[in-house]
Design a protein around this motif. Structure first.
Motif, PDB file in Angstrom:
ATOM      1  N   LEU A 110      99.423  14.812  50.644  1.00 16.93           N
ATOM      2  CA  LEU A 110      98.986  15.749  51.702  1.00 16.93           C
ATOM      3  C   LEU A 110      99.242  15.138  53.073  1.00 16.93           C
ATOM      4  O   LEU A 110      99.606  15.830  54.022  1.00 16.93           O
ATOM      5  CB  LEU A 110      97.503  16.092  51.537  1.00 16.93           C
ATOM      6  N   GLU A 113     102.861  15.324  53.846  1.00 17.37           N
ATOM      7  CA  GLU A 113     103.195  16.703  54.200  1.00 17.37           C
ATOM      8  C   GLU A 113     102.765  17.021  55.629  1.00 17.37           C
ATOM      9  O   GLU A 113     103.544  17.553  56.429  1.00 17.37           O
ATOM     10  CB  GLU A 113     102.508  17.659  53.226  1.00 17.37           C
ATOM     11  N   HIS A 343      89.460  20.468  42.741  1.00 14.77           N
ATOM     12  CA  HIS A 343      90.777  21.073  42.886  1.00 14.77           C
ATOM     13  C   HIS A 343      91.470  21.183  41.538  1.00 14.77           C
ATOM     14  O   HIS A 343      92.345  22.023  41.364  1.00 14.77           O
ATOM     15  CB  HIS A 343      91.624  20.258  43.870  1.00 14.77           C
TER      16      HIS A 343
ATOM     17  N   ALA B  42      96.588  20.691  56.086  1.00 13.89           N
ATOM     18  CA  ALA B  42      97.659  21.457  56.691  1.00 13.89           C
ATOM     19  C   ALA B  42      98.517  22.122  55.628  1.00 13.89           C
ATOM     20  O   ALA B  42      99.389  22.899  55.934  1.00 13.89           O
ATOM     21  CB  ALA B  42      98.526  20.533  57.537  1.00 13.89           C
ATOM     22  N   SER B  43      98.231  21.797  54.377  1.00 12.41           N
ATOM     23  CA  SER B  43      99.103  22.286  53.327  1.00 12.41           C
ATOM     24  C   SER B  43      99.029  23.799  53.206  1.00 12.41           C
ATOM     25  O   SER B  43      97.966  24.392  53.262  1.00 12.41           O
ATOM     26  CB  SER B  43      98.702  21.663  51.996  1.00 12.41           C
ATOM     27  N   THR B  44     100.182  24.403  53.038  1.00 14.13           N
ATOM     28  CA  THR B  44     100.214  25.849  52.883  1.00 14.13           C
ATOM     29  C   THR B  44     100.106  26.241  51.424  1.00 14.13           C
ATOM     30  O   THR B  44      99.671  27.316  51.102  1.00 14.13           O
ATOM     31  CB  THR B  44     101.523  26.410  53.461  1.00 14.13           C
ATOM     32  N   PRO B  47      96.872  22.171  46.331  1.00 17.36           N
ATOM     33  CA  PRO B  47      95.422  22.004  46.323  1.00 17.36           C
ATOM     34  C   PRO B  47      94.855  21.601  47.673  1.00 17.36           C
ATOM     35  O   PRO B  47      94.125  20.636  47.791  1.00 17.36           O
ATOM     36  CB  PRO B  47      95.221  20.910  45.280  1.00 17.36           C
ATOM     37  N   ALA B  48      95.213  22.343  48.697  1.00 19.86           N
ATOM     38  CA  ALA B  48      94.700  22.003  50.021  1.00 19.86           C
ATOM     39  C   ALA B  48      93.209  22.247  50.131  1.00 19.86           C
ATOM     40  O   ALA B  48      92.540  21.642  50.953  1.00 19.86           O
ATOM     41  CB  ALA B  48      95.430  22.808  51.083  1.00 19.86           C
ATOM     42  N   SER B  49      92.688  23.126  49.286  1.00 16.11           N
ATOM     43  CA  SER B  49      91.254  23.407  49.359  1.00 16.11           C
ATOM     44  C   SER B  49      90.456  22.134  49.141  1.00 16.11           C
ATOM     45  O   SER B  49      89.356  21.988  49.633  1.00 16.11           O
ATOM     46  CB  SER B  49      90.870  24.443  48.311  1.00 16.11           C
ATOM     47  N   ALA B  50      91.049  21.220  48.409  1.00 19.41           N
ATOM     48  CA  ALA B  50      90.343  19.968  48.145  1.00 19.41           C
ATOM     49  C   ALA B  50      90.092  19.194  49.432  1.00 19.41           C
ATOM     50  O   ALA B  50      89.225  18.345  49.491  1.00 19.41           O
ATOM     51  CB  ALA B  50      91.157  19.106  47.174  1.00 19.41           C
ATOM     52  N   ARG B  51      90.863  19.492  50.437  1.00 16.00           N
ATOM     53  CA  ARG B  51      90.753  18.766  51.683  1.00 16.00           C
ATOM     54  C   ARG B  51      89.724  19.363  52.647  1.00 16.00           C
ATOM     55  O   ARG B  51      89.290  18.715  53.562  1.00 16.00           O
ATOM     56  CB  ARG B  51      92.087  18.790  52.442  1.00 16.00           C
ATOM     57  N   SER B  53      86.786  19.997  53.133  1.00 19.98           N
ATOM     58  CA  SER B  53      85.410  19.677  53.495  1.00 19.98           C
ATOM     59  C   SER B  53      85.085  18.205  53.348  1.00 19.98           C
ATOM     60  O   SER B  53      83.972  17.850  53.047  1.00 19.98           O
ATOM     61  CB  SER B  53      84.466  20.503  52.635  1.00 19.98           C
ATOM     62  N   ARG B  54      86.049  17.362  53.551  1.00 19.27           N
ATOM     63  CA  ARG B  54      85.716  15.947  53.418  1.00 19.27           C
ATOM     64  C   ARG B  54      84.960  15.406  54.632  1.00 19.27           C
ATOM     65  O   ARG B  54      84.470  14.291  54.608  1.00 19.27           O
ATOM     66  CB  ARG B  54      86.972  15.123  53.166  1.00 19.27           C
TER      67      ARG B  54
END
Lengths: 397, 370
Positions: A110, A113, A343, B42-44, B47-51, B53-54
């Motif tokens: 990520l 990216e 995820h 920033a991922s479109t 698994p960007a959802s994982a990011r 709420s960190r």
């Protein structure tokens, strides 16, 4: 200390006696393995013997074993190092990976990216968490500009084992470097890295009964990558930092234990796992068993049980089991203790609510029938209570 | 008792939890994650959802609370209440401002989060009580537990607990209300808590810079209008939005013409419908009749009019008043006028140190003329 039922071995597992013994013994020795004098040579010899032992056990060459500080560093080194190297030499900027990787792979990708302009292809998984090989084949049909493909050997949350041999073969045919995070697989599935022929394989010590803070990246010696840690170049100029001889020696002893006992361990764990799943299914009617239900080593990690309890919040269940002296996990750890919806489960098509209603139990060779039975008897009451607490939360206002 | 100690990571709730452990209770610490999670990723695809709420994991307060729990040797968990908090406290705060009222979000949080959502959850999880580090006291009385002021007049928080009802009070422990702040800090020091010197929290937790006007304006958008003089109706200036003004506010009015007598002017009225802010001399802020709805009873409900005391803001003074609760609303006749009371504020009724009940002010007026 109170007697606890520890079923979180995928998080970390106690050191095996042989590893602790080797570790302690080496810690009494003195010297920097990189020093040229006798004290250094003694440490160096211990490190090299450990390297040879690990390589031999896993069917690879000693020169392929790069010691690191653990799984996270190995994953970062493989993913970033291969990406940076490929971009520098050929302008490659594509990364192929699964949508269910551990954070140690997911987060570097990520970051590549968001910050480094990487073009990422996320391989989807089916409802049991296995990647879609057709999508992989379609992606690799045009391998131009692919810097690295990274797919984990076995998933840390739901235990699904990926078809890594076929993935490695497909990548090799396409000329794409292949990395796999084998942290959860080591000691639980048969592992012959010479047969696998992946370009890079991540291993961790403390997941197999070795000391914390050490691991390895088994890296094809013919493959160049850009280091993450620059410095003295101790490990083949690929990884710098003074080698921790006691930990490395302990790690090797743990790998020996893990690999030699793998088949027998798997049999023991599958038996206990089926007892746990059967017991919970019988006592908690609407429980959902996540992941592959198969018992073969290429289907599911033998010691993994991953369950969803609709209407429950996993964090409340964990809290109740914690109070009942049972240690388990909601799957993905977070330092502040707030479980995020996994995820992995989301990629498997589960709703956020279902993802939040899950618990992972991970067993080890030290797990007993009594441990499993303690969970089976504690769960129905905990589930009922957590459901009420969840209802209490929803009914206000 | 099995007690759930709400641990904010501050001095007060840390000492509260410690005292419960000392008293032999089975204590579990819970930190409530209330702040909105940071969004990222920033991922479109993938698994960007994982990011997303960190941000939650880096909160110093949660870590401080965890370290205190570690020292006390008690289990500790974080409960993510941010979604509820946003809905029941922050959105409510904005809705009230949109209506031109002045809400107290701390009261709303106690009413709907700490002593409702958290308390209900705790009871369902087999706890006997929830404890907090508020400066107020629960005292056994002839008709059950009573809520009293904390002994430290500078820290007393009974006002923001005024919405508690008896059924809740039976399940609430307030271990530090019998001491003053200096004593609590000294105790934290003696217990070697790292948080002993942590500064007191102030104002509204979700507006850390204290700039309520900008917070509200950014979220509600401005509806510009005029500032007019009370009595004459003369236009004195313009404003960016009614919601950013508070009854009794003096600063930041940016008026072009001074008052003829040179006296300072205050916001004395707000009209959302016409986007008008009315300013006038301090005397116009004095009110002596309050009417309040959403009435709650901490003690026995009052049936006949009775002479007691009321408080209309967290750090205000108690004022003698005649309380008439015979209707659905509270009618409060103040013995002496109070300056700057806005609709949306809570009026808490006291009998000496004891909290009797509360209501949300819906109308204010001046009956007796000086």
């Amino acid at each position: 200390m109170e007697q606890r039922v520890y079923l979180d071995h995928a998080a970390t597992t106690p050191m095996v006696p042989a590893a602790r013994e080797a570790w302690l013994q080496q810690s009494a020795e003195f010297g920097n393995p990189s020093s040229l004098h006798a004290s250094g040579r003694r440490q160096r010899q211990a490190v090299e013997e450990a390297r040879e032992l690990i390589a031999g056990l896993l069917g690879t060459r000693p020169s392929a074993v790069v010691f690191t500080s653990g799984g996270t560093e190995s994953d970062n080194l493989a993913v970033k190092g291969l990406f940076w190297r490929a971009r520098a030499t050929s302008g490659a900027d594509r990364v192929v990976t699964s949508s269910i990787e551990h954070h140690a792979v997911l987060d570097p990708i990520l970051w590549l990216e968001a910050d480094q302009g990487a073009q990422v292809t996320w391989l989807p998984v089916d409802s049991v968490g296995r990647i879609d090989e057709d999508v992989l084949a379609a992606t690799l049909a045009d391998p131009s500009g692919v810097a690295v493909c990274s797919v984990m050997w076995a998933n840390n949350e739901v235990g699904t084992v990926q078809p890594v041999h076929r993935i490695a073969e497909a990548c090799r045919a396409a000329g794409v470097p292949f990395h796999t995070d084998a942290v959860q697989a080591l000691g639980h599935v048969p592992m012959d890295l010479g047969e696998l022929r992946a370009d890079a394989v991540t291993l961790s010590s403390h997941k197999v009964g070795g000391p914390f803070g050490v691991g390895a990246l088994v890296l094809d010696p013919g493959l160049a990558l850009t280091p993450v840690l620059h410095g003295g170049g101790q490990e083949r100029e690929v990884r710098s930092g003074t080698l921790d001889a006691p930990s490395i020696v302990g790690f090797a002893a743990a790998v020996e234990h893990a690999v030699k006992g793998q088949e027998q361990r798997a049999f023991h764990l599958v038996t206990l796992r089926e007892r746990l799943i059967g017991g919970v299914v019988a006592s908690v009617p609407d429980v959902i068993v996540n992941g592959d239900l198969g018992t073969a080593p290429d289907e599911r990690l033998p010691g993994n049980v991953h369950l969803s309890f609709p209407g429950c919040e996993g964090d409340l269940l964990l809290m109740l089991l914690d109070a009942a002296a049972i240690d388990c996990s909601t799957g993905s750890a977070c330092t502040a203790g707030i479980p995020e919806p996994s995820h992995v489960l989301m990629a498997m098509g589960r709703s956020e609510e279902q993802a939040r209603s899950s618990l992972r139990f991970s067993l080890s060779e030290s797990t007993t029938e009594a441990d499993v039975d303690a969970v089976v008897s504690a769960l129905p009451g905990a589930v009922e209570r957590a459901r009420r607490a969840g209802g209490a939360r929803a009914q206000v206002s | 008792m099995r007690v759930l100690a709400a641990m904010s990571g501050g001095v007060d709730s840390s000492v509260a939890a410690a005292r419960l452990v000392d008293a032999g209770h089975e204590v579990v610490g819970v930190h409530l994650a209330l702040a909105a999670k940071s969004s990222g990723g920033a991922s479109t695809a993938g698994p960007a959802s994982a990011r997303a709420s960190r941000g939650c994991c880096t909160l110093d307060d949660a870590r401080d609370a965890r370290r205190v729990a570690d020292r006390l040797g008690i289990p500790f968990y974080v409960w993510d209440m941010s979604e509820r908090f946003r809905r029941d406290v922050v959105d409510d705060f904005l809705d009230e401002h949109r209506l031109g009222r002045t809400p107290n979000p701390c009261i709303r949080c106690n009413e709907r989060i700490k002593f409702a959502a958290v308390l209900d959850r705790a009871i369902a999880m087999d706890f006997d009580a929830v404890a907090t580090g508020h400066y107020a006291q629960v005292v056994a009385g002839p008709h059950g537990p009573e809520l009293h002021r904390g002994v430290d007049p500078a820290k007393d928080q009974s006002y923001v607990l005024g919405v508690l009802q008896r059924s809740q009070l039976e399940r609430v422990l307030l271990p530090i209300g019998g001491d003053d702040k200096a004593t609590i800090r000294a105790e934290a020091q003696r217990r070697a808590f790292a948080v002993a010197q942590k500064p007191d929290s102030h104002d509204i937790c979700f507006i850390p810079d204290g700039d309520t006007a900008s917070f509200v304006l950014a979220r509600l958008g401005g509806a510009p209008g005029t500032i007019v003089e009370a009595g004459t109706g003369a236009t004195l200036g313009t404003h960016r939005g009614v919601a950013t003004y508070t009854i009794g506010q003096r600063r930041g009015l940016d008026l072009r013409t001074p008052a003829p007598d040179g006296a300072p002017r205050y916001v004395v009225a707000k009209d959302v419908a016409t986007a008008t802010v009315t300013v006038g001399p301090a005397e116009l802020l004095d009110v002596d009749l309050l009417e309040a709805g959403a009435v709650t009873w901490t003690g026995l409900p009052l049936d006949a009019p009775v002479d007691l005391q009321v408080q209309v803001r967290a750090h205000g003074e108690a004022v003698a008043a005649r309380i008439d609760a015979s209707g659905a609303r509270l009618r409060v006749e103040l013995a002496t006028p109070v300056r700057g009371v806005a609709c949306g504020q809570s009026v808490v009724v006291y009998d000496g140190t004891r909290v009797v009940g509360s209501g949300t002010i819906e109308a204010t007026s001046r009956v007796a003329r000086a």
